[in-house]
Scaffold this motif. Structure first.
Motif, PDB file in Angstrom:
ATOM      1  N   LYS A  10     -14.622  42.047  71.964  1.00  0.00           N
ATOM      2  CA  LYS A  10     -15.851  41.485  71.963  1.00  0.00           C
ATOM      3  C   LYS A  10     -16.969  42.478  72.443  1.00  0.00           C
ATOM      4  N   LEU A 146      -1.154  40.556  75.128  1.00  0.00           N
ATOM      5  CA  LEU A 146      -2.820  41.362  74.331  1.00  0.00           C
ATOM      6  C   LEU A 146      -2.222  42.929  75.078  1.00  0.00           C
ATOM      7  N   SER A 163      -8.588  45.418  69.927  1.00  0.00           N
ATOM      8  CA  SER A 163      -6.961  43.975  70.456  1.00  0.00           C
ATOM      9  C   SER A 163      -6.162  43.693  70.160  1.00  0.00           C
ATOM     10  N   MET A 165      -3.195  40.534  69.567  1.00  0.00           N
ATOM     11  CA  MET A 165      -2.992  39.215  70.457  1.00  0.00           C
ATOM     12  C   MET A 165      -1.351  39.678  69.997  1.00  0.00           C
ATOM     13  N   TRP A 191      -5.535  36.175  80.279  1.00  0.00           N
ATOM     14  CA  TRP A 191      -6.827  36.360  79.588  1.00  0.00           C
ATOM     15  C   TRP A 191      -6.707  35.226  78.614  1.00  0.00           C
ATOM     16  N   TRP A 193      -8.374  33.919  74.600  1.00  0.00           N
ATOM     17  CA  TRP A 193      -8.626  34.302  73.709  1.00  0.00           C
ATOM     18  C   TRP A 193      -8.498  33.361  72.608  1.00  0.00           C
ATOM     19  N   GLN A 194     -10.398  33.472  71.639  1.00  0.00           N
ATOM     20  CA  GLN A 194     -10.402  32.318  70.974  1.00  0.00           C
ATOM     21  C   GLN A 194     -10.218  30.578  71.738  1.00  0.00           C
TER      22      GLN A 194
END
Length: 212
Positions: A10, A146, A163, A165, A191, A193-194
């Motif tokens: 990110k 991840l 990264s 997934m 984590w 994610w989206q």
């Protein structure tokens, strides 16, 4: 959405380009240096996953989780290498070997089974260049994970961390620049994610490599 499975970190403004083939194939080429990770979601059915897990359950139960590997690349793990499998398992591994990206790669007949505890970690590393060939193939069982990639040469501005997934029952193929020019790691136990939260539980990966 498959394109959400592989993204740069990110903190980076760098954006990857994606190609989606046959509904399941995610191929990612980073626009600067073109490393590549091929990811196939739902490569295994639930029944196939269960068959593989059942087959290794007993031999894994005989092993204790180790706190550290001799090369310090992993903690909280147990592992075995297996060459004798049931017909069901051999059919699955043959499907892997016959994949269009792998048909010309002489993968070793044995399969490396890596059992990572929920608290275990795979630290940033590159698989041995001396003993392992140009392709690393992995089946992800039991839990999503991840996987983070960072350049082996931090001074190379053409390589940017990213990264991936890895969903449960997916297949990934690591080759090219991603194989040699990036360290890979699985350290996160939870984590985002989206806009979704994920937790890694116990994870078993079955790895096929070209031994050299």
């Amino acid at each position: 959405m498959l394109s959400a499975l592989l993204l740069p970190n990110k903190r980076l403004s760098f954006r990857p380009a994606f190609n989606l083939l046959h509904g399941r194939h995610l191929s990612c080429r980073m626009t600067l240096s073109s490393p590549k990770l091929d990811l196939f979601t739902e490569f295994l059915s639930e029944a196939e996953e269960e068959a593989l897990l059942t087959e290794v359950a007993k031999p894994l139960r005989r092993l204790r989780y180790s706190p550290a590997h001799f090369d310090e690349a992993i903690s909280g793990y147990r592992e075995l290498r297996r060459s004798e499998w049931s017909t069901t398992a051999l059919t699955i591994f043959q499907r892997v070997r016959q994949h269009p990206l792998l048909v010309d790669i002489p993968l070793d007949p044995s399969v490396h089974v890596l059992d990572l505890s929920p608290e275990g970690s795979i630290f940033p590393h590159v698989d041995s260049v001396k003993f392992v060939g140009p392709v690393v193939v992995g089946l992800s069982l039991l839990s999503p994970a991840l996987m983070r990639f960072e350049p082996t040469d931090s001074n190379n501005s053409k390589l940017t961390a990213f990264s991936a997934m890895l969903p449960q029952r997916s297949l990934y193929i690591m080759r090219g620049a991603t194989r040699y020019d990036y360290k890979h790691a699985i350290e996160d136990t939870s984590w985002q994610w989206q806009d979704q939260s994920y937790t890694r539980g116990r994870r078993i990966s079955m790895l096929l490599r070209q031994e050299i």
